[in-house]
Scaffold this active site. Structure first.
Site, short mmCIF file in Angstrom:
data_model
loop_
_atom_site.label_atom_id
_atom_site.label_comp_id
_atom_site.label_asym_id
_atom_site.label_seq_id
_atom_site.Cartn_x
_atom_site.Cartn_y
_atom_site.Cartn_z
N SER B 149 0.82 -1.21 0.00
CA SER B 149 0.00 0.00 0.00
C SER B 149 0.86 1.26 0.00
O SER B 149 1.62 1.46 -0.94
CB SER B 149 -0.95 -0.04 1.22
OG SER B 149 -1.93 0.96 1.09
N ASP B 226 -9.87 -5.77 -3.40
CA ASP B 226 -9.28 -4.75 -2.53
C ASP B 226 -10.19 -3.51 -2.58
O ASP B 226 -10.38 -2.91 -3.65
CB ASP B 226 -7.88 -4.43 -3.04
CG ASP B 226 -7.10 -3.48 -2.15
OD1 ASP B 226 -7.74 -2.67 -1.45
OD2 ASP B 226 -5.85 -3.58 -2.16
N HIS B 261 -7.20 -6.06 0.78
CA HIS B 261 -6.04 -5.22 1.07
C HIS B 261 -5.31 -5.68 2.33
O HIS B 261 -4.33 -5.08 2.73
CB HIS B 261 -6.52 -3.76 1.25
CG HIS B 261 -5.45 -2.74 1.04
ND1 HIS B 261 -4.88 -2.49 -0.18
CD2 HIS B 261 -4.84 -1.88 1.92
CE1 HIS B 261 -3.97 -1.55 -0.07
NE2 HIS B 261 -3.93 -1.15 1.21
#
Lengths: 759, 283
Positions: B149, B226, B261
Site C-alpha cells: 500500500s 481490494d 487489502h
C-alpha cells in the site's frame, strides 16, 4: 633306395658295401676315413683275433698263389707294413684306416691276406712309430685320398689301387728321416730336401707346429661329423615314421585290393556260371532238334525202303497182264501201293537242317568287371563330411565362414559346398542354390544378404566319385548396421533417448548401444559404456550434464554383431526435443530447420487438407517430443510481438479438437492482442490468473521442473519471471506450440537452463 | 546510534528481533523489526527492506505476513521499519489515520511543522541502511525493497529515485499514482505544500516516465477485491501503462476475486515476493 637317401654321396656307399646290415654300421659310412667310430674299433680286434688264429693256414694259402699275385701282395704288404709302422696301435686313424683297408680288401677279395700279414708284421715295428707319427699322419691323409679314389672306382679295381700303392711306397722310402713339413706338398720332408731337393722353393714349417694345425683341422672335422651324426639320426627317425606310414598305407591299399579283386572275381564267376548255363541250354535245344530231324529222317528212309521193296516185287512179276493190271487205272486208283507211292513221291523230303550246328554268338559283357577293375586302383569315394554349426564371429553382414570336417581319413580332392537362403515361402525353389568347389575344409562366402538364414551342405569329392551330402546346417549372417534416427534424438542434461531403425527385413535379436564421452583430449574413441541386449529400437541412456557423447548402435543376432551405425553426437547442455509432425495441424508448417513453425492463413478455403489421426484439428498446433525423463527441461520460444500464440506443455493425449490450455491436460501461456494492450494468459483448464506484463516477451523461456512440480514461464531476455504453474504432472508432458494469428514461432532447444530460473 | 533490543524471538532457526534507536533524521526514537536468518550467524546476508502501509508499526509485518520461513530459506535479512516518526508532539499528527503518525508516506516533508521530523524518505534511504549495515552481518551492496500500500508506494519511489541502489522491487497493492488519489493528495499536500508539481517527485507513475538507469524487475500483486482498489486509491493501471510505455518490466498480478487489502492477502503471496527478491539478491 632307403640307404641312398641317407648317404647322399655314392662313393661312401660303395666303400662299405658289406656293412649295410645295421644302422650302427651305416652311420659309419658317414665318417671319413681319418677317424673311426668306436664300434669299428671294437669290431676290428675281433677280426684281428680271428685272423691270427688262421694265420698259419692263410700264410700257406698265400704262398700257394701264383707268382704275379704273390708279388702284388708282397708290394701291398710292404706298403701296408710301412703305413702300419708310422702309426701307434691305439691311434684312431689307424683303426679307421685299417678298417677301410680291410673292407676294401674283402670287397676286392684279392687283398684280404695281405691285410692280415700287415697286421702281423706291423706289430714288431711299433718301436719306430713314435718319431714318425706326424709324418705318418700326413701320409695317411695323402693315402686316404687314394683310398677314396679307389673306393670311387668301386671295390673291384684293386689292380689300379695296388699300383698306386706301390708308387707311393717308393716315394715314402725316401722320406723316412723327415724333420720338417712342406706346406706346398703337404708332406714331411727332411731339412736337407728343403735346401737342395725338389722342395727347395717350397714353404716349409717345423713339424710340431704343422702337427698342431693339423690337429685343429681334425678337431673341426670331428665336430662337423658329430653334427652330421645328429642330423642323420633325426633323418633316420623321420624315416622310421615314414616307414610306418608306408606300412599302414600299403596295408590299407592291400585290403582295398583284396576287397575289389574279390568283388571282381565274384562277378566273373557269376558271369561264367550264367554264360555256361545259357550255353548248355542252347546246346540241349539244338541237340533235341537235330535228334527229332534224325528220327523223322529214319522214318522216311524206312518208308522209302518199303516202297522200293514193293516196287521191286512188282517189277519182278512176270505176268505182264497182271503187271499192267496193276498198272491199270483202277488199280492205280485202288491199289494201296500205288497210292502210297504217289503219296510218297509227292511228299518232298525236308533235307534242310532244322538247326545250325554252331552256337549263337554271345556277347560276353565284362563292363561291370572292367568297372570293378578300374576302381581297384582308385581310392574309394569319400564318406559324407560333417558340417559344423555356426561358430561365433563367423558371420559379417555379407559373409559367412562355413567349416566342416571328415570323420574318416578319406582321400578328398575337393569339396562341393552348396547353399541357399532359408525361406518359409513355398516358392523356395525359386531361390537359387549356389554351389562352390572348395579345397579346404572351410569357406568364406561373400555377397550374402544381411541378417538372413542360409542353409549349407557339403559333399566330398575325389576321383572315384562324390560323397553323399552332409546334414544341412543353418547359418545366419550378421545384421546390417542400424540407422539412428538423428532427427528423433531427444536428450536433456542427464539422459538421451536414442531410437533407430533396422535396415533388415528380418527381426534381429537385440541391439547394443556404444557410448563414448568425448573430451578435448585425443582418445575420443574410448567406449565408456555399452548397453547390451536392447530388445527394441530405442533406449534411454543416462548421461552426465554438459558433456559431449558419441553414440553408435549395433544390431545383434545369432550370427554376431553388425558393424557400428553411423555415430550421432549428443550434447548434454540442455534439453533437445523434436517436433512431432504427426500432430501438426494441416495449416501449420515446419520450416526446414525443423524448429520453426509457421502459419500463413487461418482458414483454408478448400478445407480438404489432409488430416492425420494424431493431428490437431482445431488449434493450429503441434506437439514436440520431449524425452520422458524426470528432472528439469528448459527451452525457449522466440515470438513476434504481434503474433498471437499459445505455448506450454501438454500430455501426449491432449485432445486434438480443443484449444491448448482449455483442458486439464495442457498448460500454456497465451498471448492475445486486445485493442488496448497485449494480453497474456496462463491457461490450464480454461482458467488463467489475471496478469499484466508491461514488456511483451520476445523470447519466452519455459522451464519444466518435474521434481519441483512446476512449469515456469520467463521473459528470457530480461530473466523476468512471468508465471509458474504448480502441478504434479501425472504423466510425462510434451512441449506444445500453437499459432492463433499468421506468423512464426522459433523454438530453441539444447539451451543450458539459466540460473535465474532456479527460484 | 546505539541500538536497544526490544525483543528477540527465535523463528525458523533465525531470530525475529525488534530494536529501538534514536534517529538523527527523524529526531525521535524509532523501532524497527529485523529478521536475522540462520545464515546470518555465519556470513553476510543481503537485506530486504519492507515498508508497511498506513497505520502500521514495525509489528504488523513481522507478526502477520509470515515471511520468516521464506527469508530463512533464502538467507535474507528482512528489516521492517515503522511508518512514521512517533512521539514528536506535532500538533495534529494523531488527528487522522491517513496523515501524520503512521502515515509518513516516505517523503521528506518541506512544510512546517512536519519538515523537522517527517523525513521518512531519507531515513529509509540513508540512515536506516547505515544503521543496519553497521550493526548486522549484511552485504551493503545487496539490498532490495518492497512494501504494501503506502509502503508499496514508498518501495517504488525509493527504487525509481535511486537507480541501482536496490537490486529489485516489489509491492502489494501499492499506491501507484498518489498525486491522483485522495490519500496521496492529502499527504503530499500536507508534507510538501500545495504545489502539485513538487508532488511528482514522490509519484511512482511520474517517476517511471523519467526513469533511466539499471533495469528493474518489478513485481506487483493486487487483490481483486481490494476495497481501496475500487476506491481509486491505488491506481495500478496508470503505473502499468507508464511502465509499458517506458518499457519498464512489470509483472502485475491481479489476484483472484476475494483477495483484499489485508495482511491475509500479503501472507498469501509473500513467498513469491521473497523469491523474487532472492533471485536478484542471491544472484
Amino acid at each position: 633306395f632307403y640307404h641312398m637317401d641317407l648317404y647322399g654321396s655314392k662313393d661312401r656307399f660303395d666303400i662299405f658295401p658289406e656293412e649295410l646290415s645295421g644302422r650302427g654300421d651305416r652311420s659309419l659310412g658317414d665318417m671319413r676315413r681319418e677317424s673311426a667310430l668306436s664300434s669299428k674299433k671294437v669290431q676290428r680286434p675281433q677280426e684281428v683275433g680271428y685272423d691270427l688264429e688262421k694265420e698259419v693256414a692263410e700264410l700257406a694259402k698265400m704262398y700257394g698263389l701264383d707268382e704275379d699275385r704273390e708279388k702284388e701282395i708282397e708290394f701291398l704288404g710292404g706298403h701296408l707294413e710301412k703305413v702300419e709302422s708310422r702309426r701307434p696301435p691305439a691311434h684312431t686313424e689307424k683303426a679307421g684306416s685299417q678298417g677301410s683297408i680291410y673292407n676294401t680288401s674283402k670287397s676286392s677279395s684279392s687283398v684280404e691276406d695281405p691285410s692280415q700279414s700287415t697286421k702281423q708284421q706291423g706289430l714288431p715295428d711299433e718301436a719306430s712309430q713314435g718319431e714318425n707319427q706326424s709324418k705318418g699322419r700326413a701320409d695317411d691323409e695323402a693315402e686316404s685320398n687314394i683310398w677314396s679314389k679307389g673306393g670311387l672306382s668301386s671295390g673291384g679295381m684293386s689292380d689300379e689301387w695296388n699300383s698306386q700303392a706301390v708308387s707311393e711306397e717308393e716315394e715314402e722310402e725316401e722320406e723316412e728321416a723327415a724333420d720338417v713339413f712342406c706346406s706346398t706338398c703337404k708332406i714331411p720332408i727332411r731339412a736337407f730336401d728343403k735346401l737342395f731337393g725338389e722342395h727347395k722353393d717350397h714353404e716349409v714349417a717345423q713339424l710340431p707346429s704343422a702337427l698342431e694345425s693339423e690337429k685343429e683341422e681334425i678337431h673341426k672335422n670331428m665336430c662337423k661329423l658329430e653334427e652330421q651324426i645328429a642330423q642323420m639320426e633325426n633323418v633316420a627317425s623321420h624315416l622310421e615314421e615314414i616307414f610306418i606310414t608306408v606300412e599302414e598305407n600299403f596295408g590299407r591299399q592291400e585290403q582295398n585290393f583284396e576287397v575289389h579283386y574279390n568283388d571282381a572275381v565274384q562277378v566273373l564267376a557269376q558271369k561264367y556260371e550264367e554264360q555256361l548255363e545259357a550255353l548248355g541250354e542252347e546246346k540241349r535245344q539244338k541237340l533235341e532238334a537235330l535228334y527229332e530231324q534224325l528220327v523223322s529222317c529214319g522214318k522216311h528212309l524206312d518208308t522209302c525202303k518199303e516202297l522200293t521193296d514193293e516196287t521191286q516185287e512188282l517189277f519182278l512179276e512176270n505176268d505182264k497182264a497182271e503187271f499192267m493190271k496193276v498198272k491199270s487205272f483202277n488199280y492205280i486208283i485202288f491199289s494201296p501201293y500205288n497210292y502210297r507211292l504217289e503219296e510218297f513221291l509227292r511228299k518232298e523230303v525236308d533235307l534242310e537242317l532244322s538247326t545250325l550246328p554252331d552256337f549263337e554268338e554271345r556277347v560276353i559283357d565284362i563292363s561291370e568287371v572292367e568297372q570293378l577293375m578300374n576302381s581297384i586302383n582308385a581310392i574309394p569315394a569319400p564318406c559324407a563330411p560333417v558340417i559344423n554349426p555356426q561358430a561365433p564371429s563367423a558371420a559379417t553382414g555379407t559373409s559367412l565362414r562355413v567349416c566342416w570336417g571328415l570323420f574318416s581319413d578319406d582321400t578328398v580332392e575337393c569339396y562341393q559346398l552348396c547353399y541357399k537362403p532359408v525361406s518359409n515361402e513355398r516358392h523356395s525353389d525359386e531361390q537359387a542354390e549356389h554351389t562352390l568347389k572348395v579345397k579346404e575344409t572351410y569357406c568364406t562366402i561373400t555377397d550374402l544378404l544381411p541378417n538372413t538364414q542360409y542353409e549349407f551342405w557339403v559333399s566330398a569329392l575325389n576321383a572315384s566319385g562324390i560323397s553323399p551330402p552332409s546334414e544341412r546346417a543353418v547359418y545366419v549372417t550378421a545384421p546390417s548396421p542400424p540407422t539412428i534416427k538423428t532427427k528423433k534424438i531427444r536428450s536433456c542434461e542427464n539422459a538421451a533417448l536414442v531410437c533407430w531403425e533396422s535396415r533388415d527385413l528380418n527381426p534381429v535379436d537385440s541391439y547394443t548401444v556404444e557410448l563414448s564421452k568425448l573430451t578435448d583430449e585425443e582418445n575420443d574413441d574410448i567406449i565408456t559404456e555399452s548397453i547390451v541386449g536392447i530388445p527394441n529400437c530405442e533406449v534411454l541412456i543416462h548421461l552426465q550434464p554438459t558433456q559431449k557423447y558419441r553414440v553408435c548402435v549395433r544390431a545383434q543376432n545369432l550370427g554376431g554383431s553388425s558393424e557400428r551405425s553411423e555415430p550421432v553426437l549428443i550434447h548434454t547442455t540442455g534439453t533437445c526435443f523434436y517436433l512431432n509432425e504427426d500432430t501438426a495441424h494441416p495449416l501449420l508448417a515446419i520450416l526446414d530447420d525443423g524448429f520453426t513453425i509457421s502459419c500463413d492463413e487461418l482458414e483454408n478455403p478448400e478445407c480438404d487438407l489432409p488430416v492425420y489421426d494424431n493431428s490437431f484439428t482445431r488449434c493450429i498446433a503441434i506437439l514436440g517430443s520431449l524425452i520422458p525423463f524426470p528432472g528439469k527441461h528448459y527451452w525457449e520460444v522466440e515470438v513476434e510481438e504481434d503474433t498471437e500464440y499459445r505455448t506450454g506443455v501438454a500430455f501426449e493425449n491432449t485432445p486434438r479438437h480443443g484449444h491448448l490450455g482449455a483442458n486439464n491436460s495442457s498448460w500454456c501461456m497465451r498471448h492475445i492482442i486486445t485493442p488496448s494492450r497485449h494480453k497474456y494468459e496462463f491457461l490450464h483448464s480454461g482458467m488463467t490468473p489475471d496478469i499484466r506484463i508491461t514488456i511483451p516477451p520476445r523470447r519466452i523461456g519455459i522451464l519444466l521442473d518435474y521434481e519441483n512440480c512446476r512449469l515456469s514461464f520467463f521473459n528470457a531476455d530480461l530473466a523476468q519471471h512471468l508465471h509458474t504453474f504448480k502441478s504434479h504432472f501425472q504423466h510425462y508432458v510434451h512441449p506444445c506450440f500453437a499459432l492463433e494469428t499468421p506468423g512464426i514461432l522459433r523454438i530453441h532447444t539444447g539451451i543450458t537452463t539459466p540460473p535465474w530460473t532456479a527460484l | 546510534m546505539a541500538l536497544k533490543q526490544v525483543s528477540s524471538n527465535k523463528c525458523f532457526e533465525g531470530f525475529q528481533k525488534v530494536f529501538e534507536h534514536d534517529s538523527a533524521e527523524l529526531k525521535c526514537k524509532m523501532k524497527f523489526g529485523i529478521y536475522l536468518p540462520p545464515k546470518a550467524e555465519t556470513g553476510k546476508c543481503p537485506v530486504l527492506y519492507w515498508l508497511s502501509g498506513l497505520t502500521c508499526t514495525e509489528q504488523n509485518f513481522i507478526t502477520k505476513a509470515g515471511f520468516q520461513q521464506a527469508a530463512a530459506e533464502h538467507g535474507l535479512i528482512v528489516v521492517a521499519p515503522d511508518t512514521s516518526p512517533r512521539g514528536c508532539n506535532i500538533e495534529g499528527e494523531d488527528e487522522s489515520w491517513d496523515f501524520g503518525t503512521g502515515a509518513g508516506f516516505y517523503v521528506d516533508a518541506t512544510e512546517d511543522p512536519w519538515k523537522t521530523n517527517y523525513r521518512m524518505y531519507s531515513y529509509i534511504k540513508d540512515e536506516l541502511p547505515k544503521l543496519i549495515n553497521a550493526n548486522f552481518p549484511t552485504d551493503p551492496e545487496r539490498m532490495s525493497i518492497f512494501g504494501h500500500s503506502m509502503g508499496g508506494h514508498g518501495a517504488l519511489i525509493l527504487a525509481l529515485k535511486n537507480p541501482g541502489k536496490y537490486k529489485s522491487v516489489s509491492a502489494f497493492a501499492p499506491i501507484c499514482n498518489p498525486i491522483q488519489c485522495q490519500w496521496g493528495k492529502k499527504a503530499l499536500g500536507g508534507y510538501l505544500g500545495p504545489d502539485a508539481s513538487k508532488w511528482e517527485a514522490y509519484d511512482a507513475t511520474q517517476l517511471v516516465k523519467s526513469y533511466s538507469g539499471s533495469r528493474l524487475d518489478i513485481l506487483i500483486d493486487q487483490g481483486k477485491d481490494d476495497q481501496f482498489l475500487s476506491a481509486g486509491q491505488l491506481l495500478p493501471d496508470n503505473f502499468i501503462a507508464a511502465c509499458t510505455e517506458r518499457k519498464i518490466p512489470v509483472v502485475f498480478r491481479l489476484q483472484q476475486a476475494g483477495y483484499d487489502h489485508s495482511y491475509f492477502f500479503i501472507a498469501s503471496f509473500i513467498n513469491d515476493h521473497i523469491k523474487h527478491h532472492a533471485k536478484y539478491l542471491n544472484a
